[in-house]
Design an enzyme around this catalytic site. Sequence first.
Site, PDB file in Angstrom:
ATOM      1  CB  CYS A   1      22.652  36.076  20.192  1.00  0.00           C
ATOM      2  SG  CYS A   1      23.119  37.618  19.367  1.00  0.00           S
TER       3      CYS A   1
ATOM      4  CB  CYS B   1      20.074  39.866  17.955  1.00  0.00           C
ATOM      5  SG  CYS B   1      21.403  39.681  16.732  1.00  0.00           S
TER       6      CYS B   1
ATOM      7  CD  GLU C   1      18.900  37.917  14.786  1.00  0.00           C
ATOM      8  OE1 GLU C   1      18.659  36.989  15.576  1.00  0.00           O
ATOM      9  OE2 GLU C   1      19.968  38.010  14.151  1.00  0.00           O
TER      10      GLU C   1
ATOM     11  CG  HIS D   1      24.429  38.356  14.678  1.00  0.00           C
ATOM     12  ND1 HIS D   1      24.131  37.766  15.882  1.00  0.00           N
ATOM     13  CD2 HIS D   1      25.766  38.187  14.496  1.00  0.00           C
ATOM     14  CE1 HIS D   1      25.224  37.264  16.409  1.00  0.00           C
ATOM     15  NE2 HIS D   1      26.234  37.511  15.585  1.00  0.00           N
TER      16      HIS D   1
END
Length: 146
Positions: free
Chosen positions: A76, A79, A48, A46
């Site tokens: 999420c 993360c 992040e 992701h």
Amino acid sequence: MQAALVLAKQAQESGEVPVGAVVVRDGIIIGKGFNRPIAAADPSAHAEIMALRDAANYLENYRLPGCTLYVTLEPCVMCIGAIFHARIQRLVYAAADPKTGACGSIVDLPAQTSLNHHLQVDAGILATEGGALLKQFFAKKREISE
């Protein structure tokens, strides 16, 4: 946040969900990332996580105290966990994520006082721009699949 939006557009150009993130310390971007789970065949890739990895490499330390993470979409659970472990001081995100958001949309992990790390969270910064990228991306996906 503008730099994160540029990275989100790079993700979109790569066929990934358009999310971008940057880590800033003392006014300098020290980490950048955008969504890459498809290209990297990595469910943890992701935006992040990619930005945190980049910043950690830059500082040669997995802890990132005094840093702010800017991301175009509410993080999420995975993360947020990484953000906690990195000891990010401040999180700034653009658009809320009503399906997987872990900063108030589905759950609010930063609000959990029993956790050992706490950070400042600011939401909605350039939310219109971040949300528009996502809406356009998914509208195009639906159009192609019909």
